[in-house]
Design a protein around this motif. Structure first.
Motif, PDB file in Angstrom:
ATOM      1  N   ILE A 104       0.515  -1.104   0.093  1.00 23.65           N
ATOM      2  CA  ILE A 104       0.062   0.178  -0.102  1.00 23.65           C
ATOM      3  C   ILE A 104       0.888   1.064  -0.022  1.00 23.65           C
ATOM      4  O   ILE A 104       0.596   2.110  -0.713  1.00 23.65           O
ATOM      5  N   ALA A 105       1.935   1.161   0.765  1.00 24.89           N
ATOM      6  CA  ALA A 105       2.708   2.449   0.665  1.00 24.89           C
ATOM      7  C   ALA A 105       3.567   2.777  -0.192  1.00 24.89           C
ATOM      8  O   ALA A 105       3.682   3.852  -0.781  1.00 24.89           O
ATOM      9  N   SER A 106       3.866   1.515  -0.838  1.00 28.59           N
ATOM     10  CA  SER A 106       4.852   1.693  -2.178  1.00 28.59           C
ATOM     11  C   SER A 106       3.912   2.230  -3.412  1.00 28.59           C
ATOM     12  O   SER A 106       4.218   3.072  -4.240  1.00 28.59           O
ATOM     13  N   GLU A 107       2.756   1.719  -3.390  1.00 35.36           N
ATOM     14  CA  GLU A 107       1.779   1.754  -4.406  1.00 35.36           C
ATOM     15  C   GLU A 107       1.242   3.265  -4.320  1.00 35.36           C
ATOM     16  O   GLU A 107       1.522   4.098  -5.319  1.00 35.36           O
ATOM     17  N   ILE A 108       1.109   3.843  -3.330  1.00 38.73           N
ATOM     18  CA  ILE A 108       0.532   5.181  -3.234  1.00 38.73           C
ATOM     19  C   ILE A 108       1.505   6.205  -3.314  1.00 38.73           C
ATOM     20  O   ILE A 108       1.349   7.318  -3.722  1.00 38.73           O
ATOM     21  N   PHE A 130     -10.206   8.546  -2.396  1.00 37.18           N
ATOM     22  CA  PHE A 130     -10.247   7.881  -3.603  1.00 37.18           C
ATOM     23  C   PHE A 130      -9.346   6.625  -3.429  1.00 37.18           C
ATOM     24  O   PHE A 130      -9.592   5.456  -4.092  1.00 37.18           O
ATOM     25  N   LEU A 131      -8.049   6.703  -2.828  1.00 38.72           N
ATOM     26  CA  LEU A 131      -7.075   5.772  -2.944  1.00 38.72           C
ATOM     27  C   LEU A 131      -6.983   4.998  -1.577  1.00 38.72           C
ATOM     28  O   LEU A 131      -6.657   3.943  -1.728  1.00 38.72           O
ATOM     29  N   ILE A 132      -7.129   5.496  -0.508  1.00 35.19           N
ATOM     30  CA  ILE A 132      -7.180   4.994   0.677  1.00 35.19           C
ATOM     31  C   ILE A 132      -8.376   4.485   1.405  1.00 35.19           C
ATOM     32  O   ILE A 132      -8.380   3.252   1.956  1.00 35.19           O
ATOM     33  N   PHE A 133      -9.345   4.960   1.244  1.00 31.34           N
ATOM     34  CA  PHE A 133     -10.637   4.340   1.851  1.00 31.34           C
ATOM     35  C   PHE A 133     -10.980   3.045   1.463  1.00 31.34           C
ATOM     36  O   PHE A 133     -11.374   2.124   2.360  1.00 31.34           O
ATOM     37  N   SER A 204      -0.222   2.801   6.621  1.00 31.00           N
ATOM     38  CA  SER A 204       0.636   2.433   5.409  1.00 31.00           C
ATOM     39  C   SER A 204       0.140   3.583   4.348  1.00 31.00           C
ATOM     40  O   SER A 204       0.782   4.253   3.630  1.00 31.00           O
ATOM     41  N   GLY A 205      -1.155   3.997   4.171  1.00 26.21           N
ATOM     42  CA  GLY A 205      -1.640   4.778   3.183  1.00 26.21           C
ATOM     43  C   GLY A 205      -1.125   6.342   3.693  1.00 26.21           C
ATOM     44  O   GLY A 205      -0.798   7.070   2.745  1.00 26.21           O
ATOM     45  N   TYR A 206      -0.947   6.537   4.933  1.00 22.34           N
ATOM     46  CA  TYR A 206      -0.571   7.798   5.367  1.00 22.34           C
ATOM     47  C   TYR A 206       0.986   7.958   4.946  1.00 22.34           C
ATOM     48  O   TYR A 206       1.335   9.167   4.434  1.00 22.34           O
ATOM     49  N   TYR A 207       1.947   7.082   5.287  1.00 21.58           N
ATOM     50  CA  TYR A 207       3.227   7.271   4.645  1.00 21.58           C
ATOM     51  C   TYR A 207       3.408   7.205   2.969  1.00 21.58           C
ATOM     52  O   TYR A 207       4.237   7.794   2.673  1.00 21.58           O
ATOM     53  N   GLY A 208       2.554   6.555   2.283  1.00 24.21           N
ATOM     54  CA  GLY A 208       2.546   6.660   1.091  1.00 24.21           C
ATOM     55  C   GLY A 208       2.110   7.962   0.378  1.00 24.21           C
ATOM     56  O   GLY A 208       2.637   8.347  -0.178  1.00 24.21           O
ATOM     57  N   TYR A 209       1.082   8.194   1.095  1.00 25.43           N
ATOM     58  CA  TYR A 209       0.374   9.666   0.758  1.00 25.43           C
ATOM     59  C   TYR A 209       1.222  10.828   0.878  1.00 25.43           C
ATOM     60  O   TYR A 209       1.192  11.956   0.030  1.00 25.43           O
ATOM     61  N   ASN A 217      12.764   7.397  -1.888  1.00 29.78           N
ATOM     62  CA  ASN A 217      11.968   7.708  -0.692  1.00 29.78           C
ATOM     63  C   ASN A 217      10.636   6.985  -0.751  1.00 29.78           C
ATOM     64  O   ASN A 217      10.279   6.524   0.531  1.00 29.78           O
ATOM     65  N   VAL A 218      10.357   6.304  -1.635  1.00 29.41           N
ATOM     66  CA  VAL A 218       9.040   5.314  -1.889  1.00 29.41           C
ATOM     67  C   VAL A 218       9.362   4.181  -0.834  1.00 29.41           C
ATOM     68  O   VAL A 218       8.990   3.494   0.052  1.00 29.41           O
ATOM     69  N   GLY A 219      10.813   3.800  -1.021  1.00 28.20           N
ATOM     70  CA  GLY A 219      11.196   2.599  -0.307  1.00 28.20           C
ATOM     71  C   GLY A 219      11.356   2.952   0.956  1.00 28.20           C
ATOM     72  O   GLY A 219      10.989   2.127   1.864  1.00 28.20           O
ATOM     73  N   ILE A 220      11.826   4.012   1.359  1.00 27.89           N
ATOM     74  CA  ILE A 220      11.850   4.651   2.742  1.00 27.89           C
ATOM     75  C   ILE A 220      10.514   4.682   3.370  1.00 27.89           C
ATOM     76  O   ILE A 220      10.265   4.174   4.403  1.00 27.89           O
ATOM     77  N   SER A 221       9.667   5.037   2.760  1.00 24.69           N
ATOM     78  CA  SER A 221       8.182   5.456   3.301  1.00 24.69           C
ATOM     79  C   SER A 221       7.670   3.839   3.500  1.00 24.69           C
ATOM     80  O   SER A 221       6.669   3.751   4.514  1.00 24.69           O
ATOM     81  N   SER A 222       7.890   2.768   2.569  1.00 28.00           N
ATOM     82  CA  SER A 222       7.496   1.530   2.697  1.00 28.00           C
ATOM     83  C   SER A 222       7.819   0.901   4.084  1.00 28.00           C
ATOM     84  O   SER A 222       7.207   0.383   4.621  1.00 28.00           O
TER      85      SER A 222
END
Length: 246
Positions: A104-108, A130-133, A204-209, A217-222
């Motif tokens: 989820i984090a990497s996708e968003i 739209f993305l997280i809910f 996970s949605g928070y860190y991705g968003y 940074n996507v990997g770090i957020s994940s």
């Protein structure tokens, strides 16, 4: 101060996420896709982990309760309680935090760094909702089902050990499994599972968003999403156990 900033930003994001979707038909389509992605694709690892851990718990319990004053059926009873009360809701949720949370984090996060989320916001779309809910609702639906399946498979894993080894007679194992069963144990486990499911998807949605920068940074957020989700699962496991069982 950074901790309180993240907490405030998290609740601000949840205020945008937890709203009625603008397009119900599209939301239902997304919900089905997320149930498949979050739940169905996780069934394999849940099944394998549950069966083997059920067998391991049975062997370890039999080894540590080898005392003449303890009845043999206590092994089955302890195995059932361990799996239902702790292993299935908590350990499976931690596994899902690693598998589902990172996805989820990497996708968003990828959508954020490639400016796809910015494009949605320019078009007037509530990107957070739209993305997280749909992911949150899908997790709340499918995670309890995965945990119930894990309970059955874990107890079955113990039955396999009892049936094909001499750790414990199968009749005594079954007697322990059926001893003083309380339906509240299932209720307690499912309540924990629902809380953990919300934590996994929302964190996970928070860190991705709020990912900033590029692909690194996507990997770090994940990674942050998995670590934070796991910590909060462990913390709320203690809190909910204190509230619901004590």
């Amino acid at each position: 101060m950074n901790f309180f900033y993240n907490i405030g930003q998290y609740f601000y994001l949840m205020g945008m996420v937890l709203r009625i979707p603008d397009k119900g038909a599209f939301f239902r389509k997304q919900l089905v896709n997320e149930i498949d992605s979050i739940g169905i694709n996780s069934l394999g690892i849940v099944a394998i982990t549950s069966i083997f851990m059920g067998g391991v718990v049975t062997i370890q319990t039999a080894f540590n309760t080898d005392h003449p004053l303890l009845p043999i059926y206590a092994v089955g009873f302890a195995t059932r309680q361990s799996i239902i009360l702790e292993f299935s809701p908590t350990i499976i949720s931690l596994i899902l935090a690693g598998k589902v949370g990172s996805r989820i984090a990497s996708e968003i996060g990828s959508m954020r760094v490639t400016e796809q989320i910015d494009a949605l916001e320019v078009m007037g779309v509530n990107a957070a909702n739209f993305l997280i809910f749909p992911k949150i609702i899908a997790s709340l639906i499918i995670n309890p089902a995965l945990v119930v399946i894990s309970m059955f498979l874990g107890i079955w894993g113990g039955w396999i050990v009892a049936n094909f080894t001499d750790v414990i007679p199968i009749s005594h194992y079954m007697s322990g499994i059926m001893l003083e069963f309380s339906s509240y144990d299932i209720t307690y486990s499912l309540i924990k599972t629902l809380v953990f499911a919300f934590l996994i998807t929302s964190i996970s949605g928070y860190y991705g968003y709020f990912t900033k920068g590029g692909a690194l940074n996507v990997g770090i957020s994940s990674t942050k999403a998995v670590v934070s989700s796991s910590i909060f699962i462990i913390f709320f496991n203690l809190v909910l156990t204190q509230i619901l069982l004590v």
